[in-house]
Each structure stands twice: as C-alpha cells, then as structure tokens.
Write a protein that holds these residues in place. Structure first.
Motif, PDB file in Angstrom:
ATOM      1  N   MET A 204       7.110  11.453  -5.265  1.00 12.91           N
ATOM      2  CA  MET A 204       7.594  12.067  -4.020  1.00 12.91           C
ATOM      3  C   MET A 204       8.688  11.216  -3.386  1.00 12.91           C
ATOM      4  O   MET A 204       9.671  11.751  -2.864  1.00 12.91           O
ATOM      5  CB  MET A 204       6.438  12.258  -3.022  1.00 12.91           C
ATOM      6  N   LEU A 205       8.532   9.901  -3.414  1.00 11.53           N
ATOM      7  CA  LEU A 205       9.558   9.018  -2.858  1.00 11.53           C
ATOM      8  C   LEU A 205      10.859   9.147  -3.644  1.00 11.53           C
ATOM      9  O   LEU A 205      11.942   9.210  -3.059  1.00 11.53           O
ATOM     10  CB  LEU A 205       9.071   7.565  -2.873  1.00 11.53           C
ATOM     11  N   GLN A 206      10.751   9.189  -4.963  1.00 12.60           N
ATOM     12  CA  GLN A 206      11.935   9.350  -5.807  1.00 12.60           C
ATOM     13  C   GLN A 206      12.604  10.699  -5.519  1.00 12.60           C
ATOM     14  O   GLN A 206      13.821  10.771  -5.339  1.00 12.60           O
ATOM     15  CB  GLN A 206      11.562   9.249  -7.290  1.00 12.60           C
ATOM     16  N   ALA A 207      11.800  11.765  -5.462  1.00 13.67           N
ATOM     17  CA  ALA A 207      12.337  13.108  -5.232  1.00 13.67           C
ATOM     18  C   ALA A 207      12.998  13.219  -3.865  1.00 13.67           C
ATOM     19  O   ALA A 207      13.972  13.959  -3.697  1.00 13.67           O
ATOM     20  CB  ALA A 207      11.226  14.141  -5.371  1.00 13.67           C
ATOM     21  N   ALA A 208      12.490  12.464  -2.888  1.00  9.82           N
ATOM     22  CA  ALA A 208      13.040  12.506  -1.530  1.00  9.82           C
ATOM     23  C   ALA A 208      14.292  11.643  -1.379  1.00  9.82           C
ATOM     24  O   ALA A 208      14.911  11.627  -0.323  1.00  9.82           O
ATOM     25  CB  ALA A 208      11.972  12.071  -0.528  1.00  9.82           C
TER      26      ALA A 208
ATOM     27  N   GLN B 249       8.162  -0.475  -1.096  1.00  9.20           N
ATOM     28  CA  GLN B 249       7.363  -1.158  -2.114  1.00  9.20           C
ATOM     29  C   GLN B 249       6.975  -2.564  -1.656  1.00  9.20           C
ATOM     30  O   GLN B 249       5.842  -3.006  -1.884  1.00  9.20           O
ATOM     31  CB  GLN B 249       8.129  -1.211  -3.436  1.00  9.20           C
ATOM     32  N   ARG B 250       7.890  -3.265  -1.004  1.00  9.67           N
ATOM     33  CA  ARG B 250       7.573  -4.613  -0.506  1.00  9.67           C
ATOM     34  C   ARG B 250       6.516  -4.555   0.595  1.00  9.67           C
ATOM     35  O   ARG B 250       5.604  -5.404   0.632  1.00  9.67           O
ATOM     36  CB  ARG B 250       8.833  -5.315  -0.007  1.00  9.67           C
TER      37      ARG B 250
ATOM     38  N   LEU C  17       2.935  -6.341   0.399  1.00  8.49           N
ATOM     39  CA  LEU C  17       2.543  -7.303   1.418  1.00  8.49           C
ATOM     40  C   LEU C  17       1.162  -6.957   1.971  1.00  8.49           C
ATOM     41  O   LEU C  17       0.281  -7.823   2.088  1.00  8.49           O
ATOM     42  CB  LEU C  17       3.589  -7.316   2.529  1.00  8.49           C
ATOM     43  N   LEU C  18       0.939  -5.689   2.288  1.00 12.52           N
ATOM     44  CA  LEU C  18      -0.374  -5.258   2.782  1.00 12.52           C
ATOM     45  C   LEU C  18      -1.457  -5.532   1.740  1.00 12.52           C
ATOM     46  O   LEU C  18      -2.548  -6.002   2.078  1.00 12.52           O
ATOM     47  CB  LEU C  18      -0.343  -3.775   3.160  1.00 12.52           C
ATOM     48  N   SER C  19      -1.149  -5.274   0.484  1.00 11.75           N
ATOM     49  CA  SER C  19      -2.100  -5.547  -0.590  1.00 11.75           C
ATOM     50  C   SER C  19      -2.409  -7.043  -0.664  1.00 11.75           C
ATOM     51  O   SER C  19      -3.575  -7.448  -0.779  1.00 11.75           O
ATOM     52  CB  SER C  19      -1.545  -5.043  -1.922  1.00 11.75           C
ATOM     53  N   ALA C  20      -1.379  -7.874  -0.568  1.00  8.38           N
ATOM     54  CA  ALA C  20      -1.570  -9.329  -0.603  1.00  8.38           C
ATOM     55  C   ALA C  20      -2.414  -9.808   0.573  1.00  8.38           C
ATOM     56  O   ALA C  20      -3.125 -10.814   0.453  1.00  8.38           O
ATOM     57  CB  ALA C  20      -0.217 -10.036  -0.614  1.00  8.38           C
ATOM     58  N   TRP C  21      -2.336  -9.107   1.695  1.00  4.85           N
ATOM     59  CA  TRP C  21      -3.131  -9.467   2.877  1.00  4.85           C
ATOM     60  C   TRP C  21      -4.572  -8.969   2.775  1.00  4.85           C
ATOM     61  O   TRP C  21      -5.378  -9.208   3.665  1.00  4.85           O
ATOM     62  CB  TRP C  21      -2.508  -8.912   4.140  1.00  4.85           C
ATOM     63  N   GLY C  22      -4.886  -8.221   1.709  1.00  6.53           N
ATOM     64  CA  GLY C  22      -6.249  -7.727   1.524  1.00  6.53           C
ATOM     65  C   GLY C  22      -6.530  -6.409   2.215  1.00  6.53           C
ATOM     66  O   GLY C  22      -7.707  -6.060   2.424  1.00  6.53           O
ATOM     67  N   ALA C  23      -5.508  -5.652   2.554  1.00  6.34           N
ATOM     68  CA  ALA C  23      -5.712  -4.359   3.217  1.00  6.34           C
ATOM     69  C   ALA C  23      -6.431  -3.393   2.276  1.00  6.34           C
ATOM     70  O   ALA C  23      -6.286  -3.481   1.056  1.00  6.34           O
ATOM     71  CB  ALA C  23      -4.367  -3.765   3.644  1.00  6.34           C
ATOM     72  N   ARG C  24      -7.171  -2.469   2.849  1.00  7.17           N
ATOM     73  CA  ARG C  24      -7.871  -1.463   2.047  1.00  7.17           C
ATOM     74  C   ARG C  24      -6.841  -0.508   1.418  1.00  7.17           C
ATOM     75  O   ARG C  24      -5.714  -0.400   1.894  1.00  7.17           O
ATOM     76  CB  ARG C  24      -8.899  -0.726   2.881  1.00  7.17           C
TER      77      ARG C  24
ATOM     78  N   GLY D 248       1.431   1.982   3.675  1.00  8.25           N
ATOM     79  CA  GLY D 248       2.571   1.070   3.675  1.00  8.25           C
ATOM     80  C   GLY D 248       3.675   1.561   2.755  1.00  8.25           C
ATOM     81  O   GLY D 248       4.860   1.488   3.098  1.00  8.25           O
ATOM     82  N   LEU D 249       3.302   2.090   1.606  1.00  9.22           N
ATOM     83  CA  LEU D 249       4.280   2.609   0.658  1.00  9.22           C
ATOM     84  C   LEU D 249       4.970   3.857   1.209  1.00  9.22           C
ATOM     85  O   LEU D 249       6.130   4.112   0.902  1.00  9.22           O
ATOM     86  CB  LEU D 249       3.601   2.933  -0.678  1.00  9.22           C
ATOM     87  N   CYS D 250       4.275   4.600   2.045  1.00  7.58           N
ATOM     88  CA  CYS D 250       4.782   5.904   2.501  1.00  7.58           C
ATOM     89  C   CYS D 250       5.103   5.947   3.984  1.00  7.58           C
ATOM     90  O   CYS D 250       5.368   7.021   4.525  1.00  7.58           O
ATOM     91  CB  CYS D 250       3.741   6.971   2.166  1.00  7.58           C
TER      92      CYS D 250
END
Length: 174
Positions: A3-7, A24-25, A29-36, A43-45
């Motif tokens: 969807m991001l590519q298509a948009a 993507q960054r 970053l949220l993943s590195a912080w341990g976010a669910r 964060g990606l969207c």
C-alpha cells in the motif's frame, strides 16, 4: 508495504530522503524500543492520512477500512489517532488525565485514556527523533523545543524512548 508503494511513499520527499524511508525508520525505532506489534505497524503507516505537521495524505479517510484490513484494526486506530491530532490544542494537556485531545478532522474533543496517550507520545517521539537524528538543520532549529516537549511527556515515554531522546537531543535534568 504494498500500500505504501502503491501510494507513492517512495517518491515523496521527506527529511532524510523519502517518506517511505522515514516511515521504515520510525517503525524500526519503535521495534527497537520494544513496542508491541500494533504500534510498530502504526509507525510504518503513521502518515497515511497526513498529519498536522505533514499534510500529504497517502490514503483518503474514506478508505480507512482498507488500511485496517492490511495492518489490523488496532494499528489503524493508532494511525488515525496520530494523524487526527490538532497539535496546538492537544500537546499541552497530553500528560493530564483530563487533558483534551482535539481531532483535527472532526473537531471532536476527547479525554484519551493513558494507553492511547502513551502510544501517541511514543509514536510522536519516534517520528520527531528520526527527523532530528537524520537532519542536523532540523535538530538545530527544533531540538530545544522537542527536548522541552518530551521532557514534559516523560511520564508517558518508555525508558528506551526517553534514553534515545536524550541521546539525540541532549541531556535533561529530569
């Protein structure tokens, strides 16, 4: 990602390259912080509906169900909540249980719960800190204000987010 590519997110300029690279960054970053997972997906969207600070929308609000199908209803609700924020009227009271949050799309004012406020603060921190880390000009122009904001929001931020904030923006005595 489709969807991001298509948009066209890979073609939209953004500090540090393209909007897609920024998204993507932020997600990483949220993943590195341990976010669910739902918050990592948000964060990606987070720019799908545009934001108060970045008005380019990748998807019309009338198509929210499509994003919900792609990333899940919880993640889409986080994307909407983030995108809907009227920053000028909402940032000040975010740490307060009785603080008002204004939806910039509808004008509705609500008192979001603690989890929603924490998610919003964490996503905002990831978004702003990515830009500040990658752009010395943005950091020089907005770093002190961001540090003041995140210092006020410290009760809502995870320890990894706060540590990253201090490393990107400088130390605070809090």
């Amino acid at each position: 990602m489709a969807m991001l590519q298509a948009a066209g997110a890979a073609e939209i300029e953004h500090p540090g390259g393209t909007l897609l690279a920024h998204l993507q960054r932020v997600s990483a970053l949220l993943s590195a912080w341990g976010a669910r997972p739902a918050l990592v997906s948000a964060g990606l969207c987070h720019a799908f509906y545009g934001t108060d600070g970045f008005p380019v929308a990748l998807l019309d609000l009338g198509r929210r169900a499509e994003l919900a199908e792609a990333i899940g209803t919880e993640a889409e609700a986080l994307v909407y909540f983030y995108a809907s924020c009227d920053r000028k009227s909402s940032y000040r009271g975010l740490t307060d249980d009785t603080g008002l949050f204004t939806d910039r799309f509808t004008g509705t004012r609500t008192h979001p719960g603690l989890e929603a406020r924490r998610d919003f603060a964490e996503l905002t921190a990831a978004n702003e800190l990515d830009i500040a880390a990658i752009s010395p000009q943005m950091r020089a122009r907005h770093g002190a204000d961001l540090l003041a904001l995140f210092t006020r929001w410290r009760p809502l931020l995870s320890e990894p987010a706060w540590t990253h904030c201090r490393s990107v923006l400088g130390q605070a005595d809090h």
